[in-house]
Scaffold this active site. Structure first.
Site, mmCIF file in Angstrom:
data_model
loop_
_atom_site.group_PDB
_atom_site.id
_atom_site.type_symbol
_atom_site.label_atom_id
_atom_site.label_comp_id
_atom_site.label_asym_id
_atom_site.label_seq_id
_atom_site.Cartn_x
_atom_site.Cartn_y
_atom_site.Cartn_z
ATOM 1 N N CYS A 29 4.063 -1.282 -7.938
ATOM 2 C CA CYS A 29 2.886 -0.674 -8.567
ATOM 3 C C CYS A 29 1.559 -1.107 -7.976
ATOM 4 O O CYS A 29 0.660 -0.280 -7.835
ATOM 5 C CB CYS A 29 2.909 -0.886 -10.072
ATOM 6 S SG CYS A 29 2.733 -2.578 -10.635
ATOM 7 N N MET A 30 1.388 -2.395 -7.639
ATOM 8 C CA MET A 30 0.038 -2.824 -7.267
ATOM 9 C C MET A 30 -0.107 -3.267 -5.821
ATOM 10 O O MET A 30 -1.187 -3.627 -5.396
ATOM 11 C CB MET A 30 -0.418 -3.983 -8.175
ATOM 12 C CG MET A 30 -0.463 -3.666 -9.649
ATOM 13 S SD MET A 30 -1.315 -2.117 -10.044
ATOM 14 C CE MET A 30 -2.963 -2.458 -9.497
#
Lengths: 237, 795
Positions: B165-166
């Protein structure tokens, strides 16, 4: 806070409802009417539209005489409270939405749930928001109507029971003595508008006997026992 | 008339005065008793917004939740997941016993047996051990895991689900500013004039933050919201402009804006001269983190192709819409905040698009003052606090350090008291690679044989599940250990299951999207035999120490995780009977805190943190002894580390001259686009009701009822063309797999023609069997938002 009735609406002072029905069959309205001069206004016929027929006193009104309010039985009271609790995970949780909604936008919510706009539908009155206007309603209020979601029932994903027991509401507020105004048996966070739950048309279990009084907290004390804010001074900068 | 607020103040003051006297001299607060419940504070278990809640406990059970009115982040407000977060502890099928799979069946075993088995697996092949961790790990949990594997085993195969996700946001920040995480904070949302959403849906994903923006309108303020997205969502309903974008068009749009800012002369010349350098990729084929230095002229030249006409073609936006975007950034008086999340990060050129958006803000000077910020919103509650800051990634070390740097390794060896050369300089496997290796036969180079999963559900959330997860089932020599709270798609293939304590069943520390670290104390007991993840790491470490594994001793011969009480005596924290004799969280956190100063990510001491609803780092102690948080990093008016008179100083600049890097990255098409066989785009994502793979929220009645199952959303015209009505079963097919789902037309979002959307929360409909594992070459983050599918009506 709205929905207040003025002092003029107290029993015995309903001037406009006490008008008699006028038989208009023999009133002649001159055909060459001109507007009266200011001098003649007090005596001129135009003031009362004689041909109007008044049926206001035939309309059903909710009785303001709250000494006549039906006293609920214990079961009825419990049922009203349970119905309310069934929509909330615990006392203080935002209630789930018990009807179908437009799942994409939130602006339609306020058309029925804002002050001054309660709607009577299917025998129920749409409750006013108990808190101030916050634009993103469906951020906190979850829809609950599975059936409207989609018609295909066979594939309903994971389904596991949950044994979470939410705190229930505290019940009746304490009174110092028999006639004293009860203390509020609940926190006031997100409950700025008392009439959302205690106003007319709400479940009789908690409807106030005196909706015409506006300054609720003048008599009804907050109970610090429900105040769950931290008691020490948070070191802010 | 006495206002309600005054009434509350009066009653609170009365209570406070009496309580304060009792509290004098206490180090930290004790919970408040109100309404029959004991109330204590904690950050919410869910998203990266990091709202602070109050948890009401009675008789050892959580019975109510309230928003914390003293918290800066949410000011007493929550969202429907937050209000119902108390229920996540009470699903009926909570895991309470360690279990071992014997001949295909799960059998209950004791903790001693479980720890022995795990330790033996690691002892037999320490290089083949991998730890898949999480952005929902608490800071001490992640730190313990990090120290165990990188310090104790000299093994760098540790990677978090935050890779999914990041990671692109991280590489975007590091290659621009030299250091990770947003410079701005949520305060930017309170004053921005224009908020641009780059492919995210904060009305559902960061609801409390989104409300913070739109509530301003109720107070009469004007805030313009521009939604640049591939489909209409709930956020679009609140936006002033919706700019429908073709997938991957974001790169072209960003370059177009930069191009015209320069051609029209409306970029911020002074800001660029003073604070920015330019950078490009090393060559046409190489895509790495640092690239090479470039110049303004070269940058300008490379942007030349990105004209309105060309970009309109690539991105789907009209020329007017593109001009409007340019117009916003050209206006130096406007305060502009860009927000993004998975649209830009889960992207095969995620690092590039992150760099480009930072570049627009730097080029136009919309940076460094309140309201002017390029801010990536974090998805998980502690992807920042744990995964990124503690560095639980295959190439990282705590406090922004890297395994590749000798000085950084030496720092770790010093704090961990390990002999020089203990930390392995070679980066381990990133997530996709780690799982690929685990699911490949050992004889064919699949050199990961034991996988330990904590606080995440890869069996549902990895892309291309057949390749990266389910293949494991056929490989008998691979051993999967899962620490979990409920049965999940991951435990379905686990060989060893360890029941874990969750959220307020243990102490914890989380770090949210705005650099705010938040702490909480344990409030209720975990059920059955469930135990803390940190304890599991300590217990396995101790077992290896007892077995004589050298790495578990530091250079003085002490246990790697030696912890002492106030008297200086060692406490046997690996023995669960003694685990709670001291606050293990505090010991680990205080040790970790020493790492945070090098990159100026200073954390507050544990006890200071315990008294607040979170503090934004760097937290600096003033001459008066008070710890103060930093709201705006790199800006002199707010960041005490900025040199006097510098205004804005990027003190971790990669070019060592206090400047940030504006990157040029060319538009590059996605690896898989719709074609004859698979003519539609598939995008996946979330809904407000459910957190990630739904293991917690699907077990909460109110949330489950609100959204009971997954679906495929399609445009009404596409549905009509295929004769699909609402609720009809539809098969979504890709080159990798297929999934049958009910159709939802005119539902919550409106995908354009030629594209469909499926949420991934439903464990009975694993859409990741269909998605593609292609990833960004710099961040290794996969793209869940774009792959090619065809849809067929079933039956």
């Amino acid at each position: 806070m709205e929905m207040r009735h003025s002092s003029q609406d107290d029993v015995g002072n309903r001037i406009w409802l006490d008008l008699e029905v006028v038989d208009d069959s023999n009133v002649v309205v001159p055909s060459d009417r001109t507007a009266p001069t200011y001098q003649n206004i007090p005596s001129d016929l135009f003031k009362n539209n004689a041909q109007w027929v008044n049926h206001l006193n035939k309309l059903t009104r909710v009785s303001h005489n709250h000494h006549e309010m039906p006293v609920l039985t214990k079961e009825e009271r419990e049922e009203a409270v349970m119905r309310r609790q069934s929509r909330r995970a615990y006392d203080g949780a935002p209630p789930v939405i018990p009807h179908a909604i437009s799942t994409r936008d939130t602006q339609s919510c306020v058309s029925c749930h804002s002050p001054g706009r309660p709607v009577l539908m299917a025998g129920k009155v749409s409750p006013v928001m108990s808190h101030e206007y916050l634009p993103n309603c469906i951020q906190c209020h979850a829809p609950s109507v599975k059936k409207d979601f989609m018609t295909h029932e066979a594939m309903y994903g994971l389904s596991v029971e949950n044994v979470f027991g939410g705190k229930s509401s505290a019940g009746k507020g304490e009174r110092a003595f028999a006639q004293a105004p009860p203390v509020m048996p609940h926190p006031v966070h997100m409950r700025q508008n008392c009439m959302a739950c205690h106003g007319e048309g709400r479940a009789n279990a908690i409807q106030t006997s005196h909706p015409q009084r506006q300054n609720c907290m003048q008599c009804h004390a907050v109970h610090s026992g429900f105040d769950n804010r931290e008691r020490f001074e948070l070191k802010q900068q | 008339m006495l206002e309600r607020r005054d009434f509350l103040k009066v009653s609170a003051m009365a209570a406070a005065t009496s309580a304060a006297a009792a509290k004098a001299g206490q180090e930290h607060h004790s919970p408040v008793v109100a309404g029959g419940l004991k109330w204590d504070k904690a950050p919410c278990r869910f998203c990266g917004t990091g709202c602070h809640v109050k948890v009401g406990v009675r008789d050892g059970k959580v019975e109510a939740i309230a928003g914390h009115e003293g918290a800066d982040v949410n000011k007493g407000l929550l969202c429907m997941k937050g209000y119902h977060v108390g229920g996540i502890l009470y699903g009926e099928d909570r895991l309470t016993q360690p279990q071992l799979r014997v001949n295909g069946k799960l059998e209950n075993i004791t903790w001693d047996e479980a720890i022995n088995i795990m330790a033996q697996k690691i002892y037999d092949n320490p290089k083949g051990f991998a730890n898949y961790g999480s952005g929902q790990w608490t800071v001490p949990e992640g730190y313990a895991a990090q120290k165990f594997i990188k310090g104790g085993l000299s093994n760098n195969h540790i990677d978090p689900n935050a890779r999914l996700c990041m990671a692109s946001a991280v590489t975007g920040y590091v290659s621009t500013y030299g250091v990770d995480e947003p410079a701005g904070c949520y305060d930017d949302l309170d004053v921005a004039d224009v908020v641009i959403l780059w492919g995210n849906n904060p009305a559902e994903m960061h609801p409390v933050l989104f409300s913070r923006i739109i509530d301003r309108r109720s107070r009469g303020e004007t805030v313009t919201i521009v939604d640049i997205g591939t489909r209409r969502t709930r956020s679009t309903e609140f936006a002033d402009e919706f700019m429908e974008m073709k997938p991957q068009g974001d790169m072209a749009i960003a370059n177009c804006i930069s191009h015209y800012l320069i051609e029209d002369g409306s970029y911020d010349k002074a800001f660029v001269e003073k604070h920015c350098n330019f950078r490009i990729d090393v060559d046409e084929r190489t895509r790495d983190l640092m690239g090479k230095a470039s110049s303004f002229e070269e940058y300008r030249e490379k942007l030349k192709p990105y004209t309105y006409e060309y970009v309109s073609e690539l991105s789907g936006l009209s020329v007017e819409q593109l001009q409007k975007l340019v117009g916003y950034f050209a206006d130096h008086q406007l305060k502009i905040t860009s927000l993004w999340c998975m649209g830009m990060n889960q992207h095969t050129r995620g690092t590039a698009i992150n760099r480009l958006v930072h570049g627009i803000h730097l080029l136009s000077g919309h940076f460094g003052t309140p309201g002017n910020a390029p801010t990536s919103l974090t998805g998980q509650p502690s992807a920042c606090g744990t995964a990124r800051e503690v560095g639980t990634l295959c190439h990282a070390l705590p406090g922004g350090r890297l395994v590749a740097k000798p000085d950084d390794r030496a720092d770790c060896e010093k704090i961990w008291k390990l002999p020089a050369g203990t930390v392995n300089p070679k980066p381990g496997y990133h997530t996709v690679k780690m799982w690929e290796k685990f699911c490949t036969p050992t004889s064919e180079g699949g050199d990961i044989t034991t996988m330990f999963v904590q606080v995440t559900n890869p069996g549902q959330t990895l892309p291309n599940l057949a390749k990266l997860f389910t293949n494991k089932e056929a490989l008998k020599d691979k051993f999967l250990i899962v620490s979990e709270v409920y049965p999940t798609a991951t435990t379905a293939l686990a060989d060893l299951i360890l029941p874990a304590a969750m959220w307020v069943e243990k102490n914890g520390v989380y770090g949210n999207s705005e650099r705010r670290t938040q702490q909480w104390f344990k409030m209720v007991e975990p059920p059955g035999e469930a135990r803390e993840d940190t304890w599991m790491t300590l217990a396995v470490a101790r077992k290896l120490y007892d077995m004589g594994y050298a790495g578990m001793k530091d250079k003085h011969g002490d246990f790697l995780f030696k912890m002492t009480d106030e008297g200086g005596d060692e406490v046997a924290v690996w023995d669960y009977a003694h685990y709670h004799d001291i606050n293990v969280d505090r010991v680990l956190y205080d040790e970790y805190r020493d790492f945070t100063f090098k990159k100026h990510k200073d954390l507050a001491p544990y006890d200071v943190l315990a008294q607040h609803t979170g503090l934004r780092w760097p937290v600096v102690q003033g001459d008066d002894g008070v710890y103060r948080e930093t709201k705006f990093r790199f800006s002199e008016f707010s960041d005490s580390y900025v040199g006097k008179g510098k205004g804005i100083q990027f003190y971790h600049s990669v070019t060592k001259d206090d400047k940030a890097q504006i990157w040029f990255c060319p538009y590059e098409a996605p690896p898989e686009v719709p074609d004859e066989a698979f003519p539609m785009w598939l995008s996946t994502g979330r809904v407000i009701e459910h957190w990630h793979s739904g293991t917690m929220t699907m077990r909460v009645k109110e949330l489950h009822n609100a959204m009971p199952s997954a679906y495929v959303e399609l445009h009404p015209d596409d549905a009509r063309d295929k004769g699909i009505g609402n609720g009809d079963l539809v098969k979504v097919v890709s080159r990798r797999g297929e999934m049958v789902l009910p159709a939802w037309v005119n539902g919550r979002s409106l995908p354009p023609q030629g594209s469909v959307f499926v949420p991934f929360f439903d464990e009975t409909k694993l859409i990741n069997e269909v998605t593609l594992e292609a990833f960004c070459p710099v961040s290794f983050e996969p793209d869940y938002k774009k792959c090619a599918v065809r849809i067929e009506k079933v039956g």
